[in-house]
Every structure is written in structure tokens, then in C-alpha cells.
Design a protein around this motif. Structure first.
Motif, PDB file in Angstrom:
ATOM      1  N   GLY A  22      35.113 -13.168  -2.733  1.00  0.00           N
ATOM      2  CA  GLY A  22      35.460 -13.052  -1.353  1.00  0.00           C
ATOM      3  C   GLY A  22      35.044 -11.844  -0.503  1.00  0.00           C
ATOM      4  O   GLY A  22      35.154 -11.317  -0.084  1.00  0.00           O
ATOM      5  N   ALA A  23      36.233 -11.400  -1.025  1.00  0.00           N
ATOM      6  CA  ALA A  23      36.760 -10.526  -0.944  1.00  0.00           C
ATOM      7  C   ALA A  23      35.871  -8.838  -0.634  1.00  0.00           C
ATOM      8  O   ALA A  23      35.778  -7.793  -0.869  1.00  0.00           O
ATOM      9  N   TYR A  24      35.575  -8.708  -2.553  1.00  0.00           N
ATOM     10  CA  TYR A  24      34.447  -7.600  -2.631  1.00  0.00           C
ATOM     11  C   TYR A  24      33.164  -7.936  -1.761  1.00  0.00           C
ATOM     12  O   TYR A  24      32.435  -7.178  -1.654  1.00  0.00           O
ATOM     13  N   LEU A  25      32.914  -9.343  -1.804  1.00  0.00           N
ATOM     14  CA  LEU A  25      31.366  -9.621  -0.939  1.00  0.00           C
ATOM     15  C   LEU A  25      31.710  -8.753   0.836  1.00  0.00           C
ATOM     16  O   LEU A  25      31.034  -8.272   0.871  1.00  0.00           O
ATOM     17  N   GLY A  26      32.744  -9.401   1.416  1.00  0.00           N
ATOM     18  CA  GLY A  26      33.269  -8.424   2.972  1.00  0.00           C
ATOM     19  C   GLY A  26      33.191  -6.433   1.861  1.00  0.00           C
ATOM     20  O   GLY A  26      32.612  -6.440   3.065  1.00  0.00           O
ATOM     21  N   ILE A  27      33.638  -6.275   1.127  1.00  0.00           N
ATOM     22  CA  ILE A  27      33.559  -5.024   0.764  1.00  0.00           C
ATOM     23  C   ILE A  27      32.119  -4.530   0.962  1.00  0.00           C
ATOM     24  O   ILE A  27      31.680  -3.534   1.099  1.00  0.00           O
ATOM     25  N   GLU A  28      31.172  -5.445   0.005  1.00  0.00           N
ATOM     26  CA  GLU A  28      30.486  -4.888   0.082  1.00  0.00           C
ATOM     27  C   GLU A  28      28.962  -4.917   0.825  1.00  0.00           C
ATOM     28  O   GLU A  28      28.255  -3.985   1.203  1.00  0.00           O
ATOM     29  N   LEU A  29      29.926  -5.862   2.114  1.00  0.00           N
ATOM     30  CA  LEU A  29      28.871  -5.922   3.535  1.00  0.00           C
ATOM     31  C   LEU A  29      29.141  -4.619   3.964  1.00  0.00           C
ATOM     32  O   LEU A  29      28.224  -3.956   4.607  1.00  0.00           O
ATOM     33  N   GLY A  78      45.582 -22.462 -10.556  1.00  0.00           N
ATOM     34  CA  GLY A  78      45.332 -21.596  -9.562  1.00  0.00           C
ATOM     35  C   GLY A  78      44.044 -20.381  -9.986  1.00  0.00           C
ATOM     36  O   GLY A  78      43.331 -19.637  -8.806  1.00  0.00           O
ATOM     37  N   THR A  79      43.758 -20.768 -11.400  1.00  0.00           N
ATOM     38  CA  THR A  79      42.429 -19.479 -11.175  1.00  0.00           C
ATOM     39  C   THR A  79      41.366 -19.344 -10.725  1.00  0.00           C
ATOM     40  O   THR A  79      40.900 -18.426  -9.818  1.00  0.00           O
ATOM     41  N   ASP A  80      40.338 -20.458 -10.947  1.00  0.00           N
ATOM     42  CA  ASP A  80      39.386 -20.363  -9.830  1.00  0.00           C
ATOM     43  C   ASP A  80      39.723 -20.578  -8.503  1.00  0.00           C
ATOM     44  O   ASP A  80      38.510 -19.761  -7.915  1.00  0.00           O
ATOM     45  N   THR A  81      40.719 -20.987  -7.872  1.00  0.00           N
ATOM     46  CA  THR A  81      40.585 -20.276  -5.982  1.00  0.00           C
ATOM     47  C   THR A  81      41.435 -18.434  -6.179  1.00  0.00           C
ATOM     48  O   THR A  81      39.958 -17.918  -5.184  1.00  0.00           O
ATOM     49  N   GLN A  82      41.884 -18.106  -7.306  1.00  0.00           N
ATOM     50  CA  GLN A  82      41.617 -16.697  -6.961  1.00  0.00           C
ATOM     51  C   GLN A  82      40.840 -15.924  -7.792  1.00  0.00           C
ATOM     52  O   GLN A  82      40.024 -15.159  -6.597  1.00  0.00           O
ATOM     53  N   LEU A  83      39.765 -16.379  -8.526  1.00  0.00           N
ATOM     54  CA  LEU A  83      38.799 -15.709  -7.862  1.00  0.00           C
ATOM     55  C   LEU A  83      37.572 -15.479  -7.242  1.00  0.00           C
ATOM     56  O   LEU A  83      36.800 -15.132  -6.871  1.00  0.00           O
ATOM     57  N   ALA A  84      37.390 -17.122  -6.726  1.00  0.00           N
ATOM     58  CA  ALA A  84      37.266 -17.217  -4.887  1.00  0.00           C
ATOM     59  C   ALA A  84      37.404 -16.227  -4.299  1.00  0.00           C
ATOM     60  O   ALA A  84      36.257 -15.577  -3.447  1.00  0.00           O
ATOM     61  N   MET A  85      38.608 -16.598  -3.989  1.00  0.00           N
ATOM     62  CA  MET A  85      38.967 -15.137  -3.180  1.00  0.00           C
ATOM     63  C   MET A  85      39.174 -13.736  -3.387  1.00  0.00           C
ATOM     64  O   MET A  85      38.496 -12.993  -2.743  1.00  0.00           O
ATOM     65  N   LEU A  86      38.854 -13.460  -4.610  1.00  0.00           N
ATOM     66  CA  LEU A  86      38.240 -11.801  -5.315  1.00  0.00           C
ATOM     67  C   LEU A  86      37.218 -11.857  -4.994  1.00  0.00           C
ATOM     68  O   LEU A  86      36.302 -10.758  -4.239  1.00  0.00           O
ATOM     69  N   LEU A  96      37.208  -8.906 -12.277  1.00  0.00           N
ATOM     70  CA  LEU A  96      37.864 -10.194 -11.958  1.00  0.00           C
ATOM     71  C   LEU A  96      38.719 -11.031 -11.989  1.00  0.00           C
ATOM     72  O   LEU A  96      39.923 -11.105 -11.395  1.00  0.00           O
ATOM     73  N   PRO A  97      38.855 -11.499 -13.588  1.00  0.00           N
ATOM     74  CA  PRO A  97      39.496 -12.294 -13.834  1.00  0.00           C
ATOM     75  C   PRO A  97      40.776 -11.771 -13.917  1.00  0.00           C
ATOM     76  O   PRO A  97      41.863 -12.192 -14.336  1.00  0.00           O
ATOM     77  N   VAL A 155      27.111 -14.361  -3.831  1.00  0.00           N
ATOM     78  CA  VAL A 155      28.031 -15.494  -4.183  1.00  0.00           C
ATOM     79  C   VAL A 155      26.708 -16.892  -5.382  1.00  0.00           C
ATOM     80  O   VAL A 155      27.887 -17.294  -5.615  1.00  0.00           O
ATOM     81  N   ILE A 156      25.587 -16.462  -6.037  1.00  0.00           N
ATOM     82  CA  ILE A 156      24.873 -17.056  -7.448  1.00  0.00           C
ATOM     83  C   ILE A 156      26.569 -17.035  -8.034  1.00  0.00           C
ATOM     84  O   ILE A 156      27.076 -17.686  -9.259  1.00  0.00           O
TER      85      ILE A 156
END
Length: 202
Positions: free
Chosen positions: A148-155, A138-146, A128-129, A36-37
Motif C-alpha cells: 500500500g505504501a508503494y502504491l501511494g508513492i507510485e501515485l 503478521g508477515t502478510d499484513t506487513q506485505l500488504a502495508m508495504l 518487499l519481503p 494491486v493484483i
């Protein structure tokens, strides 16, 4: 990429074998906080600056090398010093404490391994970019969403490794096998440290 056995996945599996599911899950929490950091740095624009700095990446790289090597040597030392007594099955509801020091060492280990991996920073800052587009705002929002998706996969992947380790630990493995697991983990961590040291990431 998350499925590829790496330092964090190996650490999660090892924690589950030795200490049970709950402790290993706490370790995964430390890993996800580190990611997340890193994602936050990328969204804030600091990730690109760090990846553009050879000095910063080199420092992060060698911190990771030293820490992985330390974990490897610790596992080997634990294997050499292990008593010959048999290892009893670990109940899922009451995992064995981590050397009497609680959850903190496991969480810190996972966090440092994740945060000191320059390839994780490169993943978030360089890969990811490439999957963003459209209006610049909207790039920052897309990066944050991507991210978040990676965090879900990692979990999900982390839970898979922890589940495997928990099943191994719950069967109650002999002390000789436990020593071999510790020794094998130590060798793997030293190998990962060597690969990272030899890798030219700049």
C-alpha cells in the motif's frame, strides 16, 4: 525506484501531453490496479511461486517485450502519419479524446504494461519481503502495508509525470514538435523493450 523513468511513467507523461490530465489519470488507475493484483499475488503466496518458476517469468518477460515494442512502433507510426497542422492548446477541463475511442485504450495500455513487467513482480515478491519481520502470522499484513505504501508513492510519482506532461500539452506545441515527441517516445519504448529482452531475470 518509482522515480526512475520507466515504461509506465513514460506512458503517463505521453498520455498527458496528447490527451490531457483526466485521461492520463485514468491510465494511472489502470497501472495501480495491475500493481494491486501483483501485491495480492505476493500476499497470497503465489508471487514466490511465480518468481521461482523460470518458465513463468520468461513468459511474462516476453509478453512485456512484445507489448512495449508494439507501443513503440505505434508511436513511431503515429509520428510518421501526423498531419502538418499545428497542435492547439488542450484545455485542462476538456482533454482531447484518445483517438475517438475514449478512456479504455489508455487504461488497458497502462494495465498491460504494468502487469506484464516481470521486474514489478520481482519488486513485490523479492524486495518487499526483506522489510518484514517479527511473528510469522503478521508477515502478510506487513506485505500488504508495504504494498500500500508503494502504491501511494507510485501515485505521487505518476502524478508528477502527468503534471509535467499536462503542462507541456497545455502550451500548445507545433505539429513538428508533437511528431518529435511521438517519435522520441516510440524510440524509448523500443529501447525499453530491447533492455527487457536482453535482461536475464531468471
Amino acid at each position: 525506484m518509482s522515480l526512475i523513468p520507466g515504461a509506465n511513467q513514460l506512458l503517463g507523461l505521453s498520455n498527458a501531453v496528447r490527451h490531457g490530465t483526466a485521461y492520463a489519470l485514468a491510465g494511472i488507475g489502470g497501472r495501480l490496479v495491475a500493481f494491486v493484483i501483483l501485491i495480492g499475488l505476493v500476499v497470497a503466496g503465489l508471487g514466490a511461486a511465480l518468481t521461482a518458476s523460470a518458465t513463468a517469468l520468461t513468459v511474462i518477460k516476453w509478453v512485456g517485450v512484445v507489448y512495449l515494442a508494439w507501443i513503440g512502433f505505434s508511436s513511431l507510426r503515429r509520428a510518421w502519419r501526423a498531419p502538418p497542422a499545428a497542435v492547439a492548446p488542450a484545455p485542462a477541463a476538456a482533454p482531447a479524446p484518445a483517438a475517438g475511442r475514449g478512456l479504455r485504450p489508455l487504461v488497458i495500455n497502462e494495465f498491460i504494461v504494468a502487469i506484464s513487467n516481470p521486474k514489478a513482480l520481482l519488486l513485490f515478491a523479492a524486495l518487499l519481503p526483506q522489510f518484514t519481520g517479527g511473528p510469522k502470522g503478521g508477515t502478510d499484513t506487513q506485505l500488504a502495508m508495504l504494498g500500500g505504501a508503494y502504491l501511494g508513492i507510485e501515485l505521487i510519482v505518476g502524478l508528477t509525470y502527468v503534471g509535467l506532461g499536462s503542462r507541456i500539452g497545455a502550451t500548445g506545441i507545433p505539429a513538428r514538435t508533437q511528431r518529435r515527441v511521438d517519435a522520441g517516445s516510440g524510440v524509448c519504448f523500443l529501447g525499453l523493450a530491447g533492455i527487457l529482452a536482453a535482461d536475464n531475470i531468471v
